[in-house]
Write a protein that holds these residues in place. Structure first.
Motif, PDB file in Angstrom:
ATOM      1  N   GLN A 282      41.428  41.435  28.234  1.00  0.00           N
ATOM      2  CA  GLN A 282      41.991  41.180  29.548  1.00  0.00           C
ATOM      3  C   GLN A 282      42.681  39.823  29.587  1.00  0.00           C
ATOM      4  N   PHE A 283      43.951  39.832  29.970  1.00  0.00           N
ATOM      5  CA  PHE A 283      44.744  38.622  30.125  1.00  0.00           C
ATOM      6  C   PHE A 283      44.734  38.217  31.599  1.00  0.00           C
TER       7      PHE A 283
ATOM      8  N   THR B 100      49.838  46.636  32.804  1.00  0.00           N
ATOM      9  CA  THR B 100      49.469  45.832  33.963  1.00  0.00           C
ATOM     10  C   THR B 100      48.420  46.527  34.817  1.00  0.00           C
ATOM     11  N   GLU B 101      48.090  47.771  34.492  1.00  0.00           N
ATOM     12  CA  GLU B 101      47.118  48.551  35.260  1.00  0.00           C
ATOM     13  C   GLU B 101      45.752  48.499  34.585  1.00  0.00           C
TER      14      GLU B 101
ATOM     15  N   PRO C  47      48.340  40.834  34.313  1.00  0.00           N
ATOM     16  CA  PRO C  47      49.505  40.828  35.206  1.00  0.00           C
ATOM     17  C   PRO C  47      50.797  40.552  34.447  1.00  0.00           C
ATOM     18  N   PRO C  48      51.956  40.784  35.088  1.00  0.00           N
ATOM     19  CA  PRO C  48      53.233  40.534  34.410  1.00  0.00           C
ATOM     20  C   PRO C  48      53.405  39.067  34.035  1.00  0.00           C
ATOM     21  N   GLY C  49      54.090  38.832  32.911  1.00  0.00           N
ATOM     22  CA  GLY C  49      54.460  37.480  32.527  1.00  0.00           C
ATOM     23  C   GLY C  49      53.342  36.606  32.027  1.00  0.00           C
ATOM     24  N   CYS C  50      52.212  37.209  31.622  1.00  0.00           N
ATOM     25  CA  CYS C  50      51.072  36.389  31.189  1.00  0.00           C
ATOM     26  C   CYS C  50      50.944  36.317  29.670  1.00  0.00           C
ATOM     27  N   GLY C  51      51.809  37.050  28.924  1.00  0.00           N
ATOM     28  CA  GLY C  51      51.809  36.894  27.469  1.00  0.00           C
ATOM     29  C   GLY C  51      51.369  38.101  26.670  1.00  0.00           C
TER      30      GLY C  51
END
Length: 433
Positions: free
Chosen positions: A161-162, A142-143, A57-61
């Protein structure tokens, strides 16, 4: 560029960008990937990372970790965005990578942001370079790459996977930004109440970029007092908005899957939460009700026949009154389906019968079961020997309704819970009950 110009450019950059970690020790979260002894951390430290896809997802690094790689590798680092870059830019990167390796023995990393946006032709343009090792590809997306990207690219990359950052990681990032005098807000003497920090952490939902943007907006828009800049809960609330729920195709199906599994697992609270998230994200309520109707038969069935009535009634309520009023009927049906006794005998029976039907070897319809609603059927023997159940005590008589060869076949076997446990099967009994 003068030192003054450089300083101006640095301060003009967003706080989230300035506070981007530069080393592995500064990197927050994703311990399952970059924790001590983990494969990804070892590969980065040894400068031996092969072509990879960072998915989360966005903003996870994801981009931050790629930046760490760019700061620690001895290789050359290139960055492109799939939205604005085409085949021409990729060819230039590949050509320069070949020349660089031939002249200096230096390998090249290529970070491609939003890599899922590339079409097949663009993806194919980079395949030979990945296979030959001309470049070390890092895709950031992000997809779900298994769905959104071409299989040829995915098969040549290792997928990492983050996940969304933990609350404590986001809070730590905020505290570091407040204290850092070089890249953060340390020179502004910012003091944020604990309630303000907790609010940013909660609303950010694991997106550290969102939290840092809120901190920066609050700090730059709050007047400086005698003791510096004091950020209260009220200021924190004004500086950040409740995020709109991102629902791409992958997340939609994941949430719908969680909703269905919650119905099956008899958890009304979880089922209501997933349904509410889907509705909040703008999903068509008919899609949710369709799943409720299906699961009323698939997971409850004859253990409680009223579950299907509740689901269909919710569909009718949606048709008659619409949202938001129909959410009451939908919630009632969700709770009913969750709390009803469970049985999958209906779906099992359906699948077994369908499997035999698809084989197409059912033989002829027995004469006594054939249609008799036309003149002359007697000449064909149709209906001869048929036993009319209402002519017998209990309105039942033992009679084979199966085609030849299927006389002993049983598809439906009742379960033991709820109404189904009370069903008395008469199929193989000689006398009516």
């Amino acid at each position: 560029m003068s030192l003054f110009d450089f300083a101006q450019r640095e301060t003009a950059r967003p706080l989230a960008d300035r506070m981007r970690p530069r080393t592995m020790d500064q990197f927050l979260g994703q311990e399952h990937l970059v924790g001590p002894g983990k494969l990804l951390r070892r590969a980065i430290q040894a400068d031996q990372l092969t072509s990879s896809i960072f998915y989360g997802p966005p903003g996870c690094g994801k981009t931050t970790l790629a930046f760490v790689i760019s700061q620690t590798t001895k290789g050359h680092f290139e960055r492109l965005n799939a939205v604005t870059s085409g085949v021409g830019e990729v060819r230039d990167v590949i050509k320069n990578a070949k020349d660089r390796f031939a002249m200096y023995g230096q390998h090249t990393y290529l970070l491609l942001d939003e890599c899922h946006r590339w079409n097949k032709a663009q993806s194919d343009s980079i395949l030979p370079a990945i296979e030959e090792g001309t470049i070390r590809f890092i895709g950031s997306t992000t997809e779900n790459p298994m769905i959104a990207m071409t299989p040829a690219i995915v098969s040549r990359c290792r997928v990492f996977q983050f996940f969304r950052l933990k609350d404590e990681d986001v809070k730590q990032a905020l505290l570091q930004a407040i204290a850092d005098p070089e890249r953060g807000l340390g020179q502004l003497n910012v003091k944020a109440d604990d309630q303000a920090l907790d609010h940013w952490v909660r609303v950010a939902g694991g997106d550290v970029r969102t939290a840092l943007n809120a901190l920066e907006l609050a700090a730059l828009s709050t007047p400086t007092g005698e003791d510096g800049i004091h950020i209260t809960l009220g200021i924190a609330e004004d500086s950040i908005q409740q995020p709109m729920l991102r629902v791409d195709e992958t997340l939609y199906y994941d949430m719908l899957s969680a909703f269905c599994k919650s119905l099956r697992g008899s958890d009304p609270d979880a089922a209501m939460l997933w349904a509410s998230r889907l509705l909040y994200a703008g999903c068509d309520p008919k899609l949710i009700i369709r799943r409720m109707i299906a699961h009323a038969s698939e997971d409850v069935g004859l253990a409680d026949p009223q579950a299907l009535v509740q689901a269909v009634s919710a569909a009718k309520a949606l048709e008659v009154v619409g949202l938001p009023e129909a959410r009451l009927a939908m919630t009632q049906a969700i709770i009913y389906i969750c709390l009803a006794p469970k049985s999958n005998t209906v779906v099992n029976a359906m699948n077994l019968a369908a499997a035999d039907a698809e084989q197409g070897q059912l033989g002829e319809v027995p004469l006594y079961l054939r249609d008799t609603h036309y003149q002359g059927h007697q000449r064909l023997g149709n209906g001869e020997g048929y036993l009319f159940p209402h002519d017998f005590p209990g309105h039942w008589v033992k009679q084979n309704y199966m085609p030849d060869g299927f006389e002993d076949t049983v598809y439906y076997r009742p379960g033991q819970l709820g109404f189904e446990g009370k069903i008395i099967m008469k199929k193989h009994e000689d006398e009516p009950q």
